[in-house]
Motif scaffolding. Structure first.
Motif, PDB file in Angstrom:
ATOM      1  N   ARG A  74      20.379  46.756  16.229  1.00 33.16           N
ATOM      2  CA  ARG A  74      21.209  46.528  17.169  1.00 33.16           C
ATOM      3  C   ARG A  74      20.420  45.534  18.085  1.00 33.16           C
ATOM      4  O   ARG A  74      19.406  45.791  18.817  1.00 33.16           O
ATOM      5  CB  ARG A  74      21.491  47.597  18.190  1.00 33.16           C
ATOM      6  CG  ARG A  74      22.489  48.729  17.378  1.00 33.16           C
ATOM      7  CD  ARG A  74      22.753  50.067  18.133  1.00 33.16           C
ATOM      8  NE  ARG A  74      23.461  49.489  19.511  1.00 33.16           N
ATOM      9  CZ  ARG A  74      22.836  49.720  20.671  1.00 33.16           C
ATOM     10  NH1 ARG A  74      21.741  50.622  20.575  1.00 33.16           N
ATOM     11  NH2 ARG A  74      23.320  49.299  21.827  1.00 33.16           N
ATOM     12  N   LEU A  75      21.030  44.215  18.174  1.00 34.92           N
ATOM     13  CA  LEU A  75      20.362  43.171  18.625  1.00 34.92           C
ATOM     14  C   LEU A  75      20.535  42.931  20.079  1.00 34.92           C
ATOM     15  O   LEU A  75      21.478  43.340  20.788  1.00 34.92           O
ATOM     16  CB  LEU A  75      21.006  41.762  17.829  1.00 34.92           C
ATOM     17  CG  LEU A  75      20.261  40.480  18.527  1.00 34.92           C
ATOM     18  CD1 LEU A  75      18.982  40.258  17.945  1.00 34.92           C
ATOM     19  CD2 LEU A  75      21.301  39.381  18.010  1.00 34.92           C
ATOM     20  N   LYS A  76      19.383  42.793  20.776  1.00 37.57           N
ATOM     21  CA  LYS A  76      19.489  42.466  22.063  1.00 37.57           C
ATOM     22  C   LYS A  76      20.210  40.900  22.298  1.00 37.57           C
ATOM     23  O   LYS A  76      19.485  39.964  21.840  1.00 37.57           O
ATOM     24  CB  LYS A  76      17.891  42.233  22.526  1.00 37.57           C
ATOM     25  CG  LYS A  76      17.101  43.710  22.743  1.00 37.57           C
ATOM     26  CD  LYS A  76      15.866  43.794  23.140  1.00 37.57           C
ATOM     27  CE  LYS A  76      14.923  44.953  22.944  1.00 37.57           C
ATOM     28  NZ  LYS A  76      13.768  44.641  23.619  1.00 37.57           N
ATOM     29  N   LEU A  77      21.122  40.670  22.819  1.00 32.04           N
ATOM     30  CA  LEU A  77      21.950  39.450  22.988  1.00 32.04           C
ATOM     31  C   LEU A  77      20.828  38.444  23.506  1.00 32.04           C
ATOM     32  O   LEU A  77      21.168  37.226  22.823  1.00 32.04           O
ATOM     33  CB  LEU A  77      23.241  39.762  23.392  1.00 32.04           C
ATOM     34  CG  LEU A  77      24.217  40.494  22.727  1.00 32.04           C
ATOM     35  CD1 LEU A  77      25.613  40.646  23.483  1.00 32.04           C
ATOM     36  CD2 LEU A  77      24.597  39.942  21.383  1.00 32.04           C
ATOM     37  N   LEU A  80      18.983  36.506  20.636  1.00 35.09           N
ATOM     38  CA  LEU A  80      19.775  35.682  19.729  1.00 35.09           C
ATOM     39  C   LEU A  80      19.238  34.467  19.217  1.00 35.09           C
ATOM     40  O   LEU A  80      18.725  34.346  17.989  1.00 35.09           O
ATOM     41  CB  LEU A  80      21.087  35.634  20.075  1.00 35.09           C
ATOM     42  CG  LEU A  80      22.028  34.711  18.830  1.00 35.09           C
ATOM     43  CD1 LEU A  80      21.904  35.792  17.353  1.00 35.09           C
ATOM     44  CD2 LEU A  80      23.410  34.850  19.362  1.00 35.09           C
ATOM     45  N   PRO A 110      29.536  42.916  19.192  1.00 36.53           N
ATOM     46  CA  PRO A 110      28.841  41.819  19.272  1.00 36.53           C
ATOM     47  C   PRO A 110      27.152  41.948  18.935  1.00 36.53           C
ATOM     48  O   PRO A 110      26.658  40.972  18.578  1.00 36.53           O
ATOM     49  CB  PRO A 110      28.613  41.795  20.714  1.00 36.53           C
ATOM     50  CG  PRO A 110      28.759  42.829  21.327  1.00 36.53           C
ATOM     51  CD  PRO A 110      29.594  43.868  20.515  1.00 36.53           C
ATOM     52  N   HIS A 111      26.579  42.822  18.513  1.00 31.75           N
ATOM     53  CA  HIS A 111      25.335  42.979  18.336  1.00 31.75           C
ATOM     54  C   HIS A 111      24.850  44.009  17.157  1.00 31.75           C
ATOM     55  O   HIS A 111      23.600  43.802  16.890  1.00 31.75           O
ATOM     56  CB  HIS A 111      24.478  43.033  19.658  1.00 31.75           C
ATOM     57  CG  HIS A 111      24.789  44.854  20.289  1.00 31.75           C
ATOM     58  ND1 HIS A 111      24.685  45.745  19.759  1.00 31.75           N
ATOM     59  CD2 HIS A 111      25.693  44.746  21.051  1.00 31.75           C
ATOM     60  CE1 HIS A 111      24.957  46.576  20.427  1.00 31.75           C
ATOM     61  NE2 HIS A 111      25.809  46.212  21.544  1.00 31.75           N
ATOM     62  N   THR A 112      25.605  44.527  16.398  1.00 36.19           N
ATOM     63  CA  THR A 112      25.152  45.315  15.386  1.00 36.19           C
ATOM     64  C   THR A 112      25.227  44.631  13.909  1.00 36.19           C
ATOM     65  O   THR A 112      26.259  44.146  13.748  1.00 36.19           O
ATOM     66  CB  THR A 112      26.106  46.830  15.306  1.00 36.19           C
ATOM     67  OG1 THR A 112      25.887  47.350  16.746  1.00 36.19           O
ATOM     68  CG2 THR A 112      25.440  47.680  14.373  1.00 36.19           C
ATOM     69  N   HIS A 154      15.254  43.757  18.923  1.00 32.81           N
ATOM     70  CA  HIS A 154      16.193  44.670  19.011  1.00 32.81           C
ATOM     71  C   HIS A 154      16.227  45.680  19.778  1.00 32.81           C
ATOM     72  O   HIS A 154      15.147  46.101  20.429  1.00 32.81           O
ATOM     73  CB  HIS A 154      16.472  45.278  17.427  1.00 32.81           C
ATOM     74  CG  HIS A 154      16.264  44.360  16.382  1.00 32.81           C
ATOM     75  ND1 HIS A 154      17.353  43.517  16.171  1.00 32.81           N
ATOM     76  CD2 HIS A 154      15.321  44.044  15.539  1.00 32.81           C
ATOM     77  CE1 HIS A 154      17.029  42.619  15.103  1.00 32.81           C
ATOM     78  NE2 HIS A 154      15.975  42.963  14.645  1.00 32.81           N
ATOM     79  N   HIS A 155      17.381  46.314  20.310  1.00 36.62           N
ATOM     80  CA  HIS A 155      17.484  47.469  20.907  1.00 36.62           C
ATOM     81  C   HIS A 155      16.829  48.845  20.036  1.00 36.62           C
ATOM     82  O   HIS A 155      16.075  49.787  20.345  1.00 36.62           O
ATOM     83  CB  HIS A 155      18.838  47.963  21.344  1.00 36.62           C
ATOM     84  CG  HIS A 155      19.386  47.064  22.621  1.00 36.62           C
ATOM     85  ND1 HIS A 155      18.847  47.075  23.857  1.00 36.62           N
ATOM     86  CD2 HIS A 155      20.219  46.361  22.443  1.00 36.62           C
ATOM     87  CE1 HIS A 155      19.591  46.080  24.521  1.00 36.62           C
ATOM     88  NE2 HIS A 155      20.419  45.658  23.610  1.00 36.62           N
TER      89      HIS A 155
END
Length: 178
Positions: A74-77, A80, A110-112, A154-155
């Motif tokens: 799970r990306l920290k937007l 990016l 949006p982030h996985t 990432h989170h």
């Protein structure tokens, strides 16, 4: 982007539960003729809340056996741009690596995102991870891991290893397991 393709990663109580899903469930029937690989979970590095029940290690492996590697993150937007800067060279390394028989990625906006790679052997996979492959820019992944540890992209994220048990169907007309 392949908007008409679906990637599904699921855990089943046993093989008969999977067979019932493929035969009886509406989604299962749509997926039944597609390509899939049945896997045995072996190891994870990192973790994601959705997979909190997975043990760190659940089996042993031979360094020369085939391996499936799955990444879920799970990306920290705001990260990016950094992630793309460091991740694109890794993507090229993995996709072109002689030990890789298949590499793909999936995203749930949006982030996985997830990656799925099939390796001819555990040894070739771990050599790539640690920059020990005899390929150009072999240290690409190892350098990106240092950057990841310096400031996490990432989170949450997990890298998992699986033993491929069986392959069903074909991917674009071909079988992918070594």
């Amino acid at each position: 982007m392949q908007l008409r393709r679906l990637a599904m990663f699921a855990e089943w109580d046993d093989e008969s539960a999977l067979e019932r899903f493929l035969a009886d469930d509406a989604l299962g029937r749509r997926l039944a003729d597609g390509w899939h690989v049945r896997l045995q979970y072996l190891r994870r590095y990192g973790g994601v809340a959705a997979l909190a029940g997975l043990p760190v290690r659940a089996g042993r492996w031979d360094p020369e056996e085939p391996m499936v590697a799955v990444t879920l993150a799970r990306l920290k937007l705001p990260e990016l741009p950094r992630f793309l800067k460091w991740g694109r060279p890794v993507e090229r390394l993995v996709a072109s690596h002689p030990g890789t028989t298949f590499a793909t990625a999936a995203m749930r906006p949006p982030h996985t995102f997830s990656t799925f790679t099939i390796w001819r052997s555990v040894r070739e996979m771990t050599d790539m991870v640690h920059g020990r492959s005899a390929v150009p820019q072999a240290d690409t992944h190892a350098v990106a891991m240092v950057e990841q540890r310096r400031r996490d992209f990432h989170h949450e994220s997990a890298f998992m290893r699986f033993r491929p048990l069986s392959e069903h169907g074909t991917w674009e007309g071909r079988r992918l397991l070594p």
